[in-house]
Design a protein around this motif. Structure first.
Motif, PDB file in Angstrom:
ATOM      1  N   UNK A  35       0.793  -1.283   0.109  1.00  0.00           N
ATOM      2  CA  UNK A  35      -0.037   0.098  -0.104  1.00  0.00           C
ATOM      3  C   UNK A  35       0.902   1.258  -0.063  1.00  0.00           C
ATOM      4  N   UNK A  36       1.928   1.343   0.711  1.00  0.00           N
ATOM      5  CA  UNK A  36       3.040   2.310   0.886  1.00  0.00           C
ATOM      6  C   UNK A  36       3.444   2.643  -0.476  1.00  0.00           C
ATOM      7  N   UNK A  37       4.364   1.543  -1.347  1.00  0.00           N
ATOM      8  CA  UNK A  37       4.724   1.704  -2.445  1.00  0.00           C
ATOM      9  C   UNK A  37       3.495   2.158  -3.498  1.00  0.00           C
ATOM     10  N   UNK A  38       2.478   1.693  -3.371  1.00  0.00           N
ATOM     11  CA  UNK A  38       1.398   2.229  -4.579  1.00  0.00           C
ATOM     12  C   UNK A  38       1.035   3.481  -4.156  1.00  0.00           C
ATOM     13  N   UNK A  39       0.915   3.952  -2.961  1.00  0.00           N
ATOM     14  CA  UNK A  39       0.722   5.250  -2.643  1.00  0.00           C
ATOM     15  C   UNK A  39       1.873   6.283  -3.167  1.00  0.00           C
ATOM     16  N   UNK A  40       3.053   5.983  -2.703  1.00  0.00           N
ATOM     17  CA  UNK A  40       4.274   6.788  -3.105  1.00  0.00           C
ATOM     18  C   UNK A  40       4.192   6.819  -4.915  1.00  0.00           C
ATOM     19  N   UNK A  41       4.073   5.809  -5.332  1.00  0.00           N
ATOM     20  CA  UNK A  41       3.986   5.864  -6.973  1.00  0.00           C
ATOM     21  C   UNK A  41       3.033   6.700  -7.505  1.00  0.00           C
ATOM     22  N   UNK A  42       1.708   6.549  -6.907  1.00  0.00           N
ATOM     23  CA  UNK A  42       0.841   7.354  -7.451  1.00  0.00           C
ATOM     24  C   UNK A  42       1.161   9.034  -7.048  1.00  0.00           C
ATOM     25  N   UNK A  43       1.668   9.189  -5.960  1.00  0.00           N
ATOM     26  CA  UNK A  43       2.012  10.532  -5.633  1.00  0.00           C
ATOM     27  C   UNK A  43       2.996  11.084  -6.576  1.00  0.00           C
ATOM     28  N   UNK A  44       4.146  10.181  -7.102  1.00  0.00           N
ATOM     29  CA  UNK A  44       5.097  10.485  -7.922  1.00  0.00           C
ATOM     30  C   UNK A  44       4.568  10.846  -9.283  1.00  0.00           C
ATOM     31  N   UNK A  45       3.514   9.845  -9.703  1.00  0.00           N
ATOM     32  CA  UNK A  45       2.886  10.052 -11.077  1.00  0.00           C
ATOM     33  C   UNK A  45       2.049  11.533 -11.070  1.00  0.00           C
ATOM     34  N   UNK A  46       1.404  11.911 -10.046  1.00  0.00           N
ATOM     35  CA  UNK A  46       0.579  13.080 -10.099  1.00  0.00           C
ATOM     36  C   UNK A  46       1.480  14.136  -9.973  1.00  0.00           C
ATOM     37  N   UNK A  47       2.685  14.124  -9.377  1.00  0.00           N
ATOM     38  CA  UNK A  47       3.717  15.104  -9.432  1.00  0.00           C
ATOM     39  C   UNK A  47       4.476  15.476 -10.826  1.00  0.00           C
ATOM     40  N   UNK A  48       4.534  14.297 -11.405  1.00  0.00           N
ATOM     41  CA  UNK A  48       4.792  14.509 -12.904  1.00  0.00           C
ATOM     42  C   UNK A  48       3.975  15.143 -13.873  1.00  0.00           C
ATOM     43  N   UNK A  49       2.597  14.504 -13.734  1.00  0.00           N
ATOM     44  CA  UNK A  49       1.553  14.728 -14.759  1.00  0.00           C
ATOM     45  C   UNK A  49       0.889  16.212 -14.427  1.00  0.00           C
ATOM     46  N   UNK A  50       0.834  16.524 -13.241  1.00  0.00           N
ATOM     47  CA  UNK A  50      -0.192  17.747 -12.850  1.00  0.00           C
ATOM     48  C   UNK A  50       0.372  19.107 -13.493  1.00  0.00           C
TER      49      UNK A  50
END
Length: 141
Positions: A35-50
């Motif tokens: 769950x931690x890895x999924x959250x961190x990955x989604x956060x990084x994807x958001x920081x790249x795409x936003x």
């Protein structure tokens, strides 16, 4: 005095680091780490795409505002019912579009994380129930 302030800051940083999951805690279960890895990955994807999504939205709104400004300056019909568009309006609309784009671009990532979290919580609950049932069997015998 300076050393105690530094110690407090280090302690606060370490608490934050552990709270965010950046530690080697042996008590964390596999589902917790996933769950931690999924959250961190989604956060990084958001920081790249936003930023990209925001830049596109702001650029389009700004370009449309500039076109509207130029069209109104060329239009000399003498109508006074509508206030002409100013550059301040264009900049304000662009800033508003940027804020909305930042918020909206995060919704898919938040939705995926909430699904991951819900499934992780269900898995954790089943694991706890299984562990308690095993403990009850051992103590009943």
């Amino acid at each position: 005095m300076r050393a105690s302030r530094l110690r407090r800051r280090c302690a606060a940083f370490n608490r934050l680091r552990r709270r965010l999951g950046f530690d080697r805690n042996q008590l964390r279960r596999r589902v917790d780490r996933l769950q931690w890895v999924a959250g961190l990955t989604l956060l990084l994807l958001y920081l790249v795409t936003a930023p990209a999504v925001t830049a596109v939205a702001v650029e389009r709104v700004y370009a449309n505002g500039i076109r509207a400004e130029h069209a109104q300056t060329r239009e000399a019909t003498g109508r006074t019912a509508e206030r002409p568009r100013t550059h301040t309006d264009t900049v304000a609309d662009s800033a508003t579009a940027g804020v909305i784009a930042v918020a909206v671009s995060g919704l898919p990532f938040l939705s995926v994380y909430l699904i991951v979290r819900r499934r992780s919580d269900r898995h954790r609950q089943r694991s706890w129930d299984t562990a308690w049932a095993g403990l009850d069997r051992r103590h009943a015998a």
